[in-house]
Write an enzyme that holds these catalytic residues in place. Sequence first.
Site, PDB file in Angstrom:
ATOM      1  CG  HIS A 111      -1.873   1.148   1.296  1.00 34.34           C
ATOM      2  ND1 HIS A 111      -2.169   1.763   2.492  1.00 34.34           N
ATOM      3  CD2 HIS A 111      -2.544   1.801   0.340  1.00 34.34           C
ATOM      4  CE1 HIS A 111      -2.983   2.769   2.255  1.00 34.34           C
ATOM      5  NE2 HIS A 111      -3.242   2.808   0.960  1.00 34.34           N
TER       6      HIS A 111
ATOM      7  CB  CYS B 158       0.418   2.089   8.058  1.00 32.56           C
ATOM      8  SG  CYS B 158       2.108   2.290   8.633  1.00 32.56           S
ATOM      9  CG  HIS B 159      -2.800   3.043   5.743  1.00 36.34           C
ATOM     10  ND1 HIS B 159      -1.475   3.045   5.361  1.00 36.34           N
ATOM     11  CD2 HIS B 159      -3.085   4.318   6.111  1.00 36.34           C
ATOM     12  CE1 HIS B 159      -0.986   4.259   5.474  1.00 36.34           C
ATOM     13  NE2 HIS B 159      -1.933   5.052   5.935  1.00 36.34           N
ATOM     14  N   GLY B 160      -4.103  -1.084   7.925  1.00 39.92           N
ATOM     15  CA  GLY B 160      -4.927  -2.265   8.139  1.00 39.92           C
ATOM     16  C   GLY B 160      -4.952  -3.298   7.031  1.00 39.92           C
TER      17      GLY B 160
END
Lengths: 180, 425, 287
Positions: free
Chosen positions: A125, A144-146
């Site tokens: 990502h 960070c963003h799952g």
Amino acid sequence: MATESNLAHDDTPNAGRRDFLYVATTAVGIVGVGAVVWPLINQMNPDASVLALSSTEFDLSGVEEGASVTIKWRGSPVFVRHRTQKEIDEARAVPMSDLKDPQTDEARVVAGHEQWLIMVALCTHLGCIPVGESGEYDGWFCPCHGSQYDTSGRIRKGPAPTNLIVPPYKFLSDTVVQIG
Amino acid sequence: MSAHESKYTPANPVLRWVEDRLPILGFAKSTLVDYPTPKNLNYWWTFGAILAFMLGVQIVTGIVLAMHYTPEASLAFDSVEAIKRDVVGGRIIQAVHSTGASMFFFAVYIHIFRGLYFGSYKAPREILWILGVIIFLLMMATAFFGYVLPWGQMSFWAAAVITNIFAAIPIIGDPILQLLRGGFAVDNPTLNRFFSLHYLLPFIIAAVVFLHIWALHVPGNNNPIGVEVKSERDTVPFHPYYTMKDFFAVVVFCIPFAWFAFFAPDILGHPDNYIQANPLVTPPHIVPEWYFLPFYAILRAIDFNFILDSKLLGVIAFGGSILILFFLPWLDTAKVRSGTFRPAFKWFYWLFAVNFLLLMWYGAQTPDMKVVGPFTVADVSKLSVAYYFLYFIVILPLLSRFEKPRPLPNSISEPVLGKPAQATT
Amino acid sequence: MIKITTIFAAALIGLGLAAPVTAQEAGHTEAAKQHWSFAGIFGTYDQNQLQRGFQVFREVCASCHSARLLAFRNLAEEGGPAFSEGQVKELAAQYEVSDVTVAGGKRKALPADHWPSPFATELDARDANGGAFPPDMSVLAKARSIEDGFPGWVFNYFTTYAEGGPDYIHALLNAYSEEVPAGVTNSDGTPFTLPEGKYFNAVFPSNSIGMPPPLSDGQIEYAAAADGTTVPLTVEQYSKDVSAFLMWVAEPHLDNTKSAGFKVLAFLLLFAALMYLVKQRLWRKVH
């Protein structure tokens, strides 16, 4: 340097006539500017000493089954995971239709060394380092963003677009691997 | 830079919108395009543009080099070598920067000596001249800081010797020395601050250059005959006449520049600077870069005590040799500007120029080398130092009073005594 | 145009004033200039010579001298000895380098590694060499030179003489003599005596050098050159080859830089000519 466009502005009586001399000089000037600007930008590319560090050798004998280590290759972390049989079976049981970026587990490891999973440890990502042995798929979870990866490092859930990247590597012997 | 008089109205509506709020186009047009310039400027006048170009070259290549350089005493030498060896195109960029310093100084000396000959420092251009001397001082400081960065033997000992100059100041000398070096000797803190200053100063130079050009555009250019512009007939617009002439001169200047940068990048340097700095060993011959040699010779020529001790006296002579330039507009009060019309001045001027080159040569020699008969460099350089100062303090003021100049032309356009005023190309 | 020429002629002379001058002592020999393939603006390195020079460096010099800026990969670069990638890999594998990330702290060298130094510290090097420190050879060829008096250095700017280093190294390697020659004096005129453990060298600044004569005739059997070139196996030949090699180590991109320089000069001459015509045309009517 003065700008070439100045040359277009000409107050001789023949102004406006396409003049070979001015056109030629402008053209040569533009070539010159380009020849100066390009090296000044190109110098920011990786230098020869960086490019030379493209491969790393690693001795696997110290990594127990079920453990993983992080090593550095080209300045980035690389996961070397010694997978358990359970993890391998789990990874191979997933139907392709469940995958966002379909790829078999066999394609991500070297035949005969299925227990070794070697991946660039950067979430596809935005480049954070995922946490191992966590998430819903027993694989990696990016804090960070799952994004969630399975035991083969394939993306299963979250914003990451692709599976964790497998770097080019080869086994020099049963216990030594050369990455890059 | 008489921007306020500009009534420039761009045809393009977007540009007009910008111009109404920030009249930058009109400013550029009046300073770089319409600026009325005497039509008789010779090639010596192109060195202003050459210097602007060189400042640009040094800033651009310097920023690039700073991307790869490491200002740390144990790594600096190898990082400069890594630039030359590994960075893409690094050998050439580094060579352009280091030979560029020499070319920059070469051009500034021409520019200064042009001003000295044609009286460009005289009223109403005193501030223009003073700003120029400030730029010269800043250039010297920048070049010195830059020379230290590769951290070779010459770099290190140049830093040691030059900072030591400040130790000559009575009482506060030693504290100042430690303050400048950030230690008891030249070391990593010195290197770090020199890097910082080397990066800073060029931008200050650029700012002073801006003022220098501003101060030029108020009275307008001096010219080879030294007679002020009287009518529009005497001038041509800066663009395209001088933009293209200066551009041509810059390209020609680049030819020897490229020659040195590509074919002999180290010929102006010293082999000892390829030995990493070693605080325990002084190289056998310490020589500054060529452009500092005349001033180094002045510093070294004072090896005798006279009221003050020789070290302080040498430093005073060294500083005075540059500071005296600030007072030049008031030392030479002759009404005639251009040396062309001053028969006696010419002789003293050329003697001054030759004397300056002699000082340069003395600076490169060991002081005990015999020059003429039993006289050594240390002896004869005293004569040169004396003439250097006499020229400013005695000769120019006296000439101003007693010299009878040749008749001047009425104006730039009008020939005098049937001769054309001055070739324009 | 005449004025411009005058300016640059004056400039070159002015710049030339910077050259230092050296004093001469009795019994001391100045290094003689040699012919080098890489001299002058057209000069390029001779690949065979660099390969031979590398062999001398590897078999003789490298046992005491370091060359910490030389990487194995450099040996495969164009404009250098240009060994093949495979040869360099094989060569590197014969050396060990320190690496704190591996068990034991040592591993086989890779092409990316730098040439391993024979001694860990300067102190070790001095202990092993009778107190003398063998200097690092990475830029040695540029840290040495021979000095030209007037007017030699003026011409150097036009001939782009930059081979003082190899000239000096070559001369030094050929300036040993077993006995101190008669009539040698120190700089103050007193008779020269050779200190214990030192060797007499007529080119070395103090005449007494810590390095024993490193080369002897027939000492190195050169590997066969790809194109069959053969050279005599003499000290003279060895010293020329190793000096050329050291010049390359110090200035590895010389060939590239020069060929770029030709393009730049050709461009500048063309551009200058065009700009001159442009300027002349503009100024034609201003008088």
